[in-house]
Design a protein around this motif. Sequence first.
Motif, PDB file in Angstrom:
ATOM      1  N   ARG A  69       0.110  -1.178  69.803  1.00 27.53           N
ATOM      2  CA  ARG A  69       0.765  -1.307  71.102  1.00 27.53           C
ATOM      3  C   ARG A  69       2.195  -1.810  70.957  1.00 27.53           C
ATOM      4  O   ARG A  69       3.115  -1.331  71.628  1.00 27.53           O
ATOM      5  CB  ARG A  69      -0.044  -2.241  72.008  1.00 27.53           C
ATOM      6  CG  ARG A  69      -1.393  -1.669  72.425  1.00 27.53           C
ATOM      7  CD  ARG A  69      -2.130  -2.619  73.362  1.00 27.53           C
ATOM      8  NE  ARG A  69      -1.413  -2.762  74.632  1.00 27.53           N
ATOM      9  CZ  ARG A  69      -1.540  -1.933  75.654  1.00 27.53           C
ATOM     10  NH1 ARG A  69      -2.353  -0.890  75.577  1.00 27.53           N
ATOM     11  NH2 ARG A  69      -0.869  -2.132  76.772  1.00 27.53           N
ATOM     12  N   LEU A 168      -1.512   6.471  70.988  1.00 27.20           N
ATOM     13  CA  LEU A 168      -0.282   5.816  71.446  1.00 27.20           C
ATOM     14  C   LEU A 168       0.945   6.482  70.836  1.00 27.20           C
ATOM     15  O   LEU A 168       1.954   6.687  71.513  1.00 27.20           O
ATOM     16  CB  LEU A 168      -0.306   4.330  71.068  1.00 27.20           C
ATOM     17  CG  LEU A 168      -1.316   3.440  71.791  1.00 27.20           C
ATOM     18  CD1 LEU A 168      -1.164   1.994  71.326  1.00 27.20           C
ATOM     19  CD2 LEU A 168      -1.161   3.527  73.296  1.00 27.20           C
ATOM     20  N   ARG A 171       1.542   9.898  72.575  1.00 30.61           N
ATOM     21  CA  ARG A 171       1.198   9.818  73.999  1.00 30.61           C
ATOM     22  C   ARG A 171       2.001  10.791  74.856  1.00 30.61           C
ATOM     23  O   ARG A 171       1.673  11.004  76.021  1.00 30.61           O
ATOM     24  CB  ARG A 171       1.389   8.384  74.496  1.00 30.61           C
ATOM     25  CG  ARG A 171       2.818   7.893  74.480  1.00 30.61           C
ATOM     26  CD  ARG A 171       2.859   6.393  74.791  1.00 30.61           C
ATOM     27  NE  ARG A 171       4.224   5.882  74.909  1.00 30.61           N
ATOM     28  CZ  ARG A 171       4.989   5.550  73.876  1.00 30.61           C
ATOM     29  NH1 ARG A 171       4.516   5.683  72.656  1.00 30.61           N
ATOM     30  NH2 ARG A 171       6.219   5.084  74.067  1.00 30.61           N
TER      31      ARG A 171
END
Length: 529
Positions: A69, A168, A171
């Motif tokens: 993240r 991620l 994405r």
Amino acid sequence: MSNKLNHSMSLAKPDAVDISNKQKVALAIGIIGLFILTLALFNTHFPHKGLFLTLSLALIFAGTIIYSRDAYLTTLEGIKNDGVWFKSISSRGVWGWILGVILTAFYIVLYFYPQYLGLGKDGAENTGLVSLFDPLSNLLSGRNASQWFVYGTLYTVAILAFGYKFMLKYRHNRYQQLRTASVMFFQLSFAFLIPEFMYVMNSDLPYYDLKSIWPLNYYLFDEWSVKAFLSNGNIGLGLLLFGIISIFVITPILTYKYGKRWYCSWVCGCGGLAETAGDPFRHLSSNKMSAWKLERWLIHTVLVFSVVMTVAMVYSYLGYDHNTFWLTRGVFISLVMGFLTLVFAGVMYFKRHELGKDAKYGAIGYFVVIVLLVTMHLTGTSEHVLFIKGSDLRAAYGIYIGAIFSGVIGTGFYPILGSRAWCRFGCPMAAILGFQQRLFSKFRITTNGGQCISCGNCSVSCEMGIDVRAYAQKGENIVRSSCVGCGICSAVCPRGVLKLENDTMKGRINPTEILLGNNVDLMDLVNNK
């Protein structure tokens, strides 16, 4: 991020991107989780194994998620030059070799020395790392763990954790989101949970990963496996028939409609691990001409070995008396040879012009297989096939192909050979699907050559070693038997040159020659057009 000044004027930024403090904390969390597993490996006694196993896996998950993240959600969407060639771990540097050695050593111990992982033999209690997984195994199936349960759990954790990281990173691309969610689902359910639940419902059934199709599931037609299925009534018979239907019906239909990507990039566990945990190493796959030639010879040699080995195994436990069972050795060999002849004749008649000079190599391969099958039938005895004991032939395939090639080399060498070494050079399933994809699939990657700026992102990111840029520059469709349809080439293209499509067979293969000065007579070319 570090605030130190970078005085380099290189556009490629010749040093690796620094990691933030949050990423350092995430790495520490993940390493603690791995440290617990390492302690168990050295036979450390944990008072509450279930608690420590949960803590270990949770820390690995948490560390990966926090790191991912912070690494990707703090930057803009899209793929940029992330300095992979300047990171030691992803550029065959010291850390890359260290990781490769660790992974390779783990696979060697897993396949050949499971006692060092703590596997109890002859009914003895598990110790070490295997015993740490006993609570989870007992929870799912009511039995103690084996080295394969440990491996399956870690394999699933890797695909789920790194799959989240992959989603991620990509994405900005919906195709990558769906594809990754698919491999995560199939690994967790079909490969990990369902076989454990099947054991609870019927412990006499052999282990069966429903998405593992022959020849990957090379033990499906072993004598012990066939007898176990047939002795378990309609359920066992249904599973055996599903395995056969998967080979001859489901696989060709889906490959015709979607290409080999339906399996290699959406379902297969080997592909799932390569796409998630192996993503940082995809650029290490060689796109040299020599690598491509080696790939073609090696993967088809493994396929021939797989076919002959499987036929030999079935042949070894069939009889000669049709009164006992209609499928005698003679009938079986005749059916196999007839099927192979039908496939060969059909390909030569309908697709010979597309194969070109490869038709000659295909004919050689066909005749080699036929000669081996005839020799098998003429020299076969009750125990020996091709002058080799049947069980030894099967064991050799399991050790050299199923263990050393697919495991030790295929996965252990991620940081050295790239993430798809097994899929590219050794997987017999990939060879079959590639054959079908090349000859009668609707799938292709179309290119808009006028928009290509020759940045090379596509070729660098192709884990199968295809020089995608060469096709894009010519505006030529990419129709390669090795292409797994992962779509990363399209995802990293800054100009939208590449597009994955399913369309009619007409115009699918459109070779475009490059005109080089005086090498071409333009008037002859125009007249021929």
